[in-house]
Design an enzyme around this catalytic site. Structure first.
Site, PDB file in Angstrom:
ATOM      1  N   TYR A  56      47.024  36.596  37.835  1.00 51.40           N
ATOM      2  CA  TYR A  56      47.218  37.182  39.163  1.00 51.40           C
ATOM      3  C   TYR A  56      45.851  37.419  39.770  1.00 51.40           C
ATOM      4  O   TYR A  56      44.966  37.969  39.116  1.00 51.40           O
ATOM      5  CB  TYR A  56      47.983  38.500  39.037  1.00 51.40           C
ATOM      6  CG  TYR A  56      48.193  39.229  40.343  1.00 51.40           C
ATOM      7  CD1 TYR A  56      47.499  40.396  40.633  1.00 51.40           C
ATOM      8  CD2 TYR A  56      49.097  38.761  41.289  1.00 51.40           C
ATOM      9  CE1 TYR A  56      47.698  41.074  41.834  1.00 51.40           C
ATOM     10  CE2 TYR A  56      49.296  39.442  42.493  1.00 51.40           C
ATOM     11  CZ  TYR A  56      48.593  40.597  42.753  1.00 51.40           C
ATOM     12  OH  TYR A  56      48.785  41.264  43.933  1.00 51.40           O
TER      13      TYR A  56
ATOM     14  N   ASP B 265      37.542  35.501  37.814  1.00 48.68           N
ATOM     15  CA  ASP B 265      38.119  36.664  38.490  1.00 48.68           C
ATOM     16  C   ASP B 265      37.972  37.869  37.545  1.00 48.68           C
ATOM     17  O   ASP B 265      38.761  38.041  36.618  1.00 48.68           O
ATOM     18  CB  ASP B 265      39.588  36.407  38.837  1.00 48.68           C
ATOM     19  CG  ASP B 265      40.211  37.625  39.507  1.00 48.68           C
ATOM     20  OD1 ASP B 265      41.382  37.543  39.920  1.00 48.68           O
ATOM     21  OD2 ASP B 265      39.522  38.664  39.610  1.00 48.68           O
TER      22      ASP B 265
ATOM     23  N   LYS C 172      38.276  47.266  41.672  1.00 48.29           N
ATOM     24  CA  LYS C 172      38.615  48.364  40.759  1.00 48.29           C
ATOM     25  C   LYS C 172      37.407  49.247  40.404  1.00 48.29           C
ATOM     26  O   LYS C 172      36.994  50.101  41.198  1.00 48.29           O
ATOM     27  CB  LYS C 172      39.301  47.786  39.515  1.00 48.29           C
ATOM     28  CG  LYS C 172      40.627  47.056  39.880  1.00 48.29           C
ATOM     29  CD  LYS C 172      41.297  46.472  38.662  1.00 48.29           C
ATOM     30  CE  LYS C 172      42.443  45.562  39.046  1.00 48.29           C
ATOM     31  NZ  LYS C 172      43.699  46.264  39.366  1.00 48.29           N
TER      32      LYS C 172
HETATM   33  P1  KE4 Z   1      43.746  44.196  44.614  1.00 50.10           P
HETATM   34  O1  KE4 Z   1      43.902  43.384  45.872  1.00 50.10           O
HETATM   35  O2  KE4 Z   1      45.068  44.772  44.126  1.00 50.10           O
HETATM   36  O3  KE4 Z   1      42.632  45.254  44.723  1.00 50.10           O
HETATM   37  O4  KE4 Z   1      43.232  43.207  43.452  1.00 50.10           O
HETATM   38  C1  KE4 Z   1      43.973  42.051  43.173  1.00 50.10           C
HETATM   39  C2  KE4 Z   1      43.635  41.560  41.778  1.00 50.10           C
HETATM   40  C3  KE4 Z   1      42.820  40.459  41.636  1.00 50.10           C
HETATM   41  N1  KE4 Z   1      42.485  39.983  40.418  1.00 50.10           N
HETATM   42  C4  KE4 Z   1      42.941  40.588  39.290  1.00 50.10           C
HETATM   43  C5  KE4 Z   1      42.550  40.032  37.952  1.00 50.10           C
HETATM   44  C6  KE4 Z   1      43.779  41.733  39.376  1.00 50.10           C
HETATM   45  O5  KE4 Z   1      44.226  42.316  38.230  1.00 50.10           O
HETATM   46  C7  KE4 Z   1      44.134  42.227  40.634  1.00 50.10           C
HETATM   47  C8  KE4 Z   1      45.060  43.428  40.803  1.00 50.10           C
HETATM   48  N2  KE4 Z   1      45.623  43.957  39.612  1.00 50.10           N
HETATM   49  C9  KE4 Z   1      46.915  44.610  39.751  1.00 50.10           C
HETATM   50  C10 KE4 Z   1      47.310  45.125  38.367  1.00 50.10           C
HETATM   51  N3  KE4 Z   1      47.641  44.100  37.469  1.00 50.10           N
HETATM   52  C11 KE4 Z   1      46.892  45.681  40.777  1.00 50.10           C
HETATM   53  C12 KE4 Z   1      48.061  46.635  40.726  1.00 50.10           C
HETATM   54  C13 KE4 Z   1      48.938  46.479  41.928  1.00 50.10           C
HETATM   55  O6  KE4 Z   1      49.194  45.331  42.374  1.00 50.10           O
HETATM   56  O7  KE4 Z   1      49.380  47.552  42.432  1.00 50.10           O
END
Ligand code: KE4
Length: 429
Positions: free
Chosen positions: A144, A239, A267
């Site tokens: 993801y 990523d 994060k």
């Molecule tokens: P954000 O757009 O949610 O800040 O980041 C996206 C993203 C990109 N790359 C990786 C490897 C990520 O894990 C994420 C976001 N992680 C999720 C949890 N697995 C965020 C939690 C959520 O969607 O509320």
């Protein structure tokens, strides 16, 4: 466990917010029941509006590696916000953040701040496409990279949790430009590049997959992807939104000794405030506007308050022994969970990498997406609730990794293992 106030808030939320939440994975849809609403958090703990206290293994999905409400982070934010919340002109903290990230992650010769991991990854593939003049990108099943259109093909995290196939709203013409590979499959990667390598703008990978639970790369796999991208002129994008500053001070690329062309972050670099970043080779980053023609922008990018929270967190993680402690605690937790499961006769394995871990209800070692999806999900669901009622908050999904902070000590880990001992026995019956 009294959850009256959370229930009342969730009832109101569902009237106005899709699913009652502002991000799908929070909704408890895949584990059943209703989410609790946070009132406050401190250290390794989160406290809900009904006063229930949980040991938190999510930490806002990664940012809170130094624990919730760390006094130094709160003080940094308090000091900066008195001077104004946002300027829309450059501020010194953006420069300090750029200097800090590029020092800690040497592959990043230049960096651009954005406001989320999603912004970071969609900017990075736009850069890869613009710099190479090619259109295809490669991602991995179960990975993801945020909710950018090109990434929602066989994606992990909430899409996997909710069982959403390739979602409506992404034009087929665009989705067809995203090619997917099984993670840890050397032959599949070689075959794809032999077939279409000259059309691939970039390959984006979670170097440790944290969105299909937690899956580590096989020995030599990341280097293999590095070599393929070099051979075919594709941009290798790590990523590190989740792994960055979590699995080592320099991220997964430092842990595995790989130099990507671009990296994305989020994060932890925001310390709980909305921050993302992408960076890498100078010859690539200089193609980003206004120094180059590839456009990307953001009203609140480099926001001083967010920079203050991120910089205070990045300062805390540079303390001597910070990662050695996290590595030790992660093993202590995972070994304890495996022992508790074995004593209860429950098939459980764990994957772990400094401060992130995955719990699988299977007796197999999980090193690919298919294995992760073949675990005993109903048993996980029962275990999740068994732990929650004993004051331990795990990810409300079988497809999310767990996270430790520097505030998870013997008390928290021993309580977690004892709670698991009881919860495994419950889930076995
Ligand atoms: P954000 O757009 O949610 O800040 O980041 C996206 C993203 C990109 N790359 C990786 C490897 C990520 O894990 C994420 C976001 N992680 C999720 C949890 N697995 C965020 C939690 C959520 O969607 O509320």
């Amino acid at each position: 466990m009294n959850t009256e106030k959370s229930h009342e808030l969730f009832s109101r939320a569902k009237l106005l917010l899709p699913g009652g939440v502002n991000s799908p994975v929070r909704a408890f849809k895949s584990v059943g029941g209703e989410p609790f609403f946070a009132a406050r958090a401190e250290g390794a703990y989160i406290i809900d509006v009904d006063g229930n206290r949980y040991i938190d293994y999510i930490g806002s999905w990664g940012p809170m590696i130094a624990g919730h409400a760390h006094p130094k982070v709160l003080q940094a934010v308090s000091d900066v916000m008195k001077n104004g919340l946002s300027f829309g002109v450059p501020n010194a903290l953006e420069v300090t953040m750029a200097e800090t990230i590029t020092r800690l992650v040497p592959s990043c010769e230049m960096i651009r701040m954005v406001n989320s991991g999603t912004e970071a990854t969609l900017s990075a593939i736009r850069l890869a496409r613009g710099a190479t003049g090619r259109n295809k990108i490669v991602k991995f099943e179960g990975c993801y990279h945020g909710h950018g259109d090109s990434f929602l093909v066989k994606a992990g995290s909430g899409m996997l949790t909710l069982g959403i196939p390739d979602p409506p709203g992404v034009p087929k013409e665009l989705a067809d430009l995203t090619l997917t590979l099984p993670f840890n499959d050397f032959d599949a990667a070689k075959k794809l590049f032999e077939e279409v390598g000259k059309d691939i703008a970039g390959l984006i990978v979670e170097p440790i997959v944290g969105n299909a639970n937690c899956i580590l790369p096989k020995e030599g796999y990341l280097q293999y992807l590095r070599n393929l991208c070099t051979q075919y002129g594709a941009i290798l994008i790590f990523d590190e939104v989740m792994t960055g500053f979590r699995v080592a001070l320099g991220g997964a690329q430092a842990r595995y000794g790989i130099t990507p062309d671009l990296s994305t972050f989020g994060k932890i670099i925001g310390g709980g405030m909305p921050v993302g970043a992408y960076g890498g080779r100078r010859d690539l980053m200089q193609q980003i506007a206004p120094s180059g023609p590839i456009y990307q922008a953001g009203t609140l990018s480099g926001n001083p308050v967010a920079m203050a929270a991120g910089l205070a967190t990045l300062d805390l993680i540079q303390a001597p022994g910070f990662y050695e402690n996290l590595e030790k605690r992660t093993h202590q937790l995972c070994d304890g969970l495996e022992n508790a499961a074995r004593d209860a006769g429950v098939a459980v394995t764990t994957n772990r990498s400094c401060a992130m871990f995955g719990l699988f209800f299977t007796d197999k070692h999980v090193d690919n997406f298919t294995d992760a999806t073949q675990c005993d999900i109903p048993a996980f669901r029962k275990f999740f609730h068994g732990m929650l009622k004993r004051g331990v908050y795990l990810a409300p999904s079988a497809y999310e990794a767990g996270f430790l902070s520097s505030m998870h000590g013997d008390i928290e880990i021993n309580h977690t293992i004892e709670a698991a001992r009881e919860a495994f026995l419950e889930s076995a019956n």
